[in-house]
Design a protein around this motif. Structure first.
Motif, PDB file in Angstrom:
ATOM      1  N   GLU A   1       0.080   6.066  -9.034  1.00 62.10           N
ATOM      2  CA  GLU A   1       0.268   7.181  -8.125  1.00 62.10           C
ATOM      3  C   GLU A   1       1.021   8.304  -8.824  1.00 62.10           C
ATOM      4  O   GLU A   1       1.961   8.063  -9.579  1.00 62.10           O
ATOM      5  CB  GLU A   1       1.062   6.740  -6.895  1.00 62.10           C
ATOM      6  CG  GLU A   1       0.258   5.915  -5.911  1.00 62.10           C
ATOM      7  CD  GLU A   1      -0.728   6.788  -5.148  1.00 62.10           C
ATOM      8  OE1 GLU A   1      -0.292   7.683  -4.388  1.00 62.10           O
ATOM      9  OE2 GLU A   1      -1.930   6.574  -5.328  1.00 62.10           O
TER      10      GLU A   1
ATOM     11  N   ARG B   1      -9.642   1.572   5.242  1.00 62.36           N
ATOM     12  CA  ARG B   1      -9.131   2.905   5.575  1.00 62.36           C
ATOM     13  C   ARG B   1      -8.871   2.912   7.069  1.00 62.36           C
ATOM     14  O   ARG B   1      -9.789   2.705   7.864  1.00 62.36           O
ATOM     15  CB  ARG B   1     -10.161   3.967   5.212  1.00 62.36           C
ATOM     16  CG  ARG B   1      -9.703   5.393   5.442  1.00 62.36           C
ATOM     17  CD  ARG B   1      -8.882   5.904   4.301  1.00 62.36           C
ATOM     18  NE  ARG B   1      -8.526   7.323   4.456  1.00 62.36           N
ATOM     19  CZ  ARG B   1      -7.637   7.932   3.710  1.00 62.36           C
ATOM     20  NH1 ARG B   1      -7.023   7.277   2.728  1.00 62.36           N
ATOM     21  NH2 ARG B   1      -7.358   9.210   3.912  1.00 62.36           N
TER      22      ARG B   1
ATOM     23  N   GLY C   1      -6.353   7.133   8.727  1.00 62.21           N
ATOM     24  CA  GLY C   1      -6.241   8.100   7.635  1.00 62.21           C
ATOM     25  C   GLY C   1      -5.486   7.598   6.437  1.00 62.21           C
ATOM     26  O   GLY C   1      -5.189   8.365   5.517  1.00 62.21           O
ATOM     27  N   ARG C   2      -5.176   6.291   6.410  1.00 64.88           N
ATOM     28  CA  ARG C   2      -4.425   5.710   5.296  1.00 64.88           C
ATOM     29  C   ARG C   2      -5.189   4.556   4.665  1.00 64.88           C
ATOM     30  O   ARG C   2      -5.898   3.824   5.349  1.00 64.88           O
ATOM     31  CB  ARG C   2      -3.065   5.197   5.769  1.00 64.88           C
ATOM     32  CG  ARG C   2      -2.158   6.266   6.309  1.00 64.88           C
ATOM     33  CD  ARG C   2      -0.822   5.676   6.748  1.00 64.88           C
ATOM     34  NE  ARG C   2       0.040   6.716   7.292  1.00 64.88           N
ATOM     35  CZ  ARG C   2       0.756   7.548   6.546  1.00 64.88           C
ATOM     36  NH1 ARG C   2       0.751   7.416   5.231  1.00 64.88           N
ATOM     37  NH2 ARG C   2       1.500   8.486   7.098  1.00 64.88           N
ATOM     38  N   ASP C   3      -5.007   4.391   3.353  1.00 61.32           N
ATOM     39  CA  ASP C   3      -5.543   3.222   2.660  1.00 61.32           C
ATOM     40  C   ASP C   3      -4.578   2.059   2.848  1.00 61.32           C
ATOM     41  O   ASP C   3      -3.358   2.232   2.800  1.00 61.32           O
ATOM     42  CB  ASP C   3      -5.716   3.505   1.174  1.00 61.32           C
ATOM     43  CG  ASP C   3      -6.802   4.537   0.909  1.00 61.32           C
ATOM     44  OD1 ASP C   3      -7.808   4.527   1.640  1.00 61.32           O
ATOM     45  OD2 ASP C   3      -6.624   5.363  -0.008  1.00 61.32           O
ATOM     46  N   ALA C   4      -5.128   0.874   3.042  1.00 60.22           N
ATOM     47  CA  ALA C   4      -4.291  -0.307   3.245  1.00 60.22           C
ATOM     48  C   ALA C   4      -4.969  -1.530   2.650  1.00 60.22           C
ATOM     49  O   ALA C   4      -6.199  -1.573   2.494  1.00 60.22           O
ATOM     50  CB  ALA C   4      -4.026  -0.531   4.734  1.00 60.22           C
TER      51      ALA C   4
ATOM     52  N   VAL D   1       0.526  -1.243   3.624  1.00 59.60           N
ATOM     53  CA  VAL D   1       0.197   0.180   3.521  1.00 59.60           C
ATOM     54  C   VAL D   1       1.069   0.770   2.417  1.00 59.60           C
ATOM     55  O   VAL D   1       2.271   0.995   2.620  1.00 59.60           O
ATOM     56  CB  VAL D   1       0.457   0.912   4.852  1.00 59.60           C
ATOM     57  CG1 VAL D   1       0.071   2.386   4.725  1.00 59.60           C
ATOM     58  CG2 VAL D   1      -0.298   0.240   5.996  1.00 59.60           C
TER      59      VAL D   1
ATOM     60  N   LEU E   1       3.004   3.247  -0.040  1.00 60.26           N
ATOM     61  CA  LEU E   1       3.544   4.598   0.057  1.00 60.26           C
ATOM     62  C   LEU E   1       3.943   5.068  -1.338  1.00 60.26           C
ATOM     63  O   LEU E   1       4.090   4.248  -2.252  1.00 60.26           O
ATOM     64  CB  LEU E   1       4.766   4.616   0.976  1.00 60.26           C
ATOM     65  CG  LEU E   1       4.553   4.174   2.434  1.00 60.26           C
ATOM     66  CD1 LEU E   1       5.880   4.189   3.183  1.00 60.26           C
ATOM     67  CD2 LEU E   1       3.533   5.046   3.141  1.00 60.26           C
TER      68      LEU E   1
ATOM     69  N   SER F   1       6.361   0.324   0.710  1.00 64.04           N
ATOM     70  CA  SER F   1       5.159   0.002   1.474  1.00 64.04           C
ATOM     71  C   SER F   1       5.559  -0.434   2.872  1.00 64.04           C
ATOM     72  O   SER F   1       6.694  -0.845   3.125  1.00 64.04           O
ATOM     73  CB  SER F   1       4.329  -1.097   0.796  1.00 64.04           C
ATOM     74  OG  SER F   1       5.046  -2.318   0.757  1.00 64.04           O
TER      75      SER F   1
ATOM     76  N   GLU G   1       2.644   7.159  11.468  1.00 65.19           N
ATOM     77  CA  GLU G   1       3.017   8.375  10.748  1.00 65.19           C
ATOM     78  C   GLU G   1       4.263   8.146   9.912  1.00 65.19           C
ATOM     79  O   GLU G   1       5.159   7.397  10.315  1.00 65.19           O
ATOM     80  CB  GLU G   1       3.259   9.533  11.717  1.00 65.19           C
ATOM     81  CG  GLU G   1       2.008   9.968  12.474  1.00 65.19           C
ATOM     82  CD  GLU G   1       2.225  11.239  13.281  1.00 65.19           C
ATOM     83  OE1 GLU G   1       3.343  11.803  13.188  1.00 65.19           O
ATOM     84  OE2 GLU G   1       1.306  11.639  14.000  1.00 65.19           O
TER      85      GLU G   1
ATOM     86  N   ASP H   1       4.649  13.409   5.485  1.00 63.43           N
ATOM     87  CA  ASP H   1       3.212  13.415   5.169  1.00 63.43           C
ATOM     88  C   ASP H   1       2.549  14.668   5.707  1.00 63.43           C
ATOM     89  O   ASP H   1       2.957  15.220   6.710  1.00 63.43           O
ATOM     90  CB  ASP H   1       2.548  12.180   5.790  1.00 63.43           C
ATOM     91  CG  ASP H   1       2.747  10.935   4.928  1.00 63.43           C
ATOM     92  OD1 ASP H   1       3.434  11.058   3.904  1.00 63.43           O
ATOM     93  OD2 ASP H   1       2.241   9.874   5.292  1.00 63.43           O
TER      94      ASP H   1
END
Length: 214
Positions: free
Chosen positions: A51, A147, A150-153, A171, A173, A187, A210, A214
């Motif tokens: 990342e 997905r 709206g987040r990848d997990a 999830v 972060l 995470s 949320e 972000d």
């Protein structure tokens, strides 16, 4: 008793992983535990996040694990994340810091646990690969990436030591955004029993999740 690596005072079966080793630049850590008191499996495989640096990493938010969790109507708020509590559920009185639980009771078979943890942040595909490798000798688990909201997990599905099906999500972060007692929290860990009702409740939590900034 307050564990310095637990993001709250809640005494749940599903606990965040142990502290990363200072001898390595990074640890992927994930705890997979059974409901109530049984199965425990800890993943600790070294890896590096791909990342890009996060602008917020220069000033991490320091978490107080005893800070009360706020309930604003149906919105569960911590300093790390917020989500909408599904209708009919209640916030556990043991929720604190960035460790929360909502459910129809206050045990592992009747609640959804949502909390921060250390060592499973970064690229979602990289996390999934390390999780699969670490779970090979633990048992039979289905690990994939999804997905949601709206987040990848990373989604982990399997059967616990009592023969009950559970679904858990990691999830990831960005690194360096949150810390507690000097340990980076990178995470969000969500775990729940499996049933049509719980699956719908988990979807509500994930879709409304949320993270500040972000």
């Amino acid at each position: 008793m307050t564990d310095p690596y637990v993001t709250g005072t809640a005494d749940h079966t599903f606990m965040p992983p142990p502290r990363p080793s200072s001898a390595r630049p990074r640890r992927w850590l994930l705890t997979v535990l059974a409901a109530a008191t049984a199965l425990t499996a800890v993943i600790a495989v070294a890896g590096h996040s791909s990342e890009p640096p996060d602008d917020r990493a220069t000033a991490p938010v320091v978490i107080d694990g005893t800070e009360p969790v706020q309930l604003d109507g149906a919105l569960v708020r911590t300093r790390c994340f917020s989500y909408r509590m599904p209708e009919g559920l209640a916030l556990s009185g043991s929720s604190a810091g960035c460790a929360t639980a909502v459910g129809v009771g206050e045990d592992d078979i009747s609640e959804i646990q949502v909390r921060m943890q250390a060592g499973s942040g970064g690229d979602v595909d990289e996390v999934a690969t390390e999780v699969r490798a670490a779970l090979v000798e633990v048992g039979t688990f289905d690990v994939d990436t999804v997905r949601t909201g709206g987040r990848d997990a990373v989604r982990i599905r399997g059967v616990d030591g009592w023969g009950l099906r559970r679904t858990s999500y990691v999830v990831p972060l960005p690194e360096g955004v949150f810390s507690q007692d000097g340990v980076a929290l990178d995470s969000i860990w969500l775990t729940s029993p499996v049933s049509p009702e719980f699956d719908a409740w988990v979807a509500t939590v994930l879709d409304s999740l949320e993270v500040p900034g972000d």
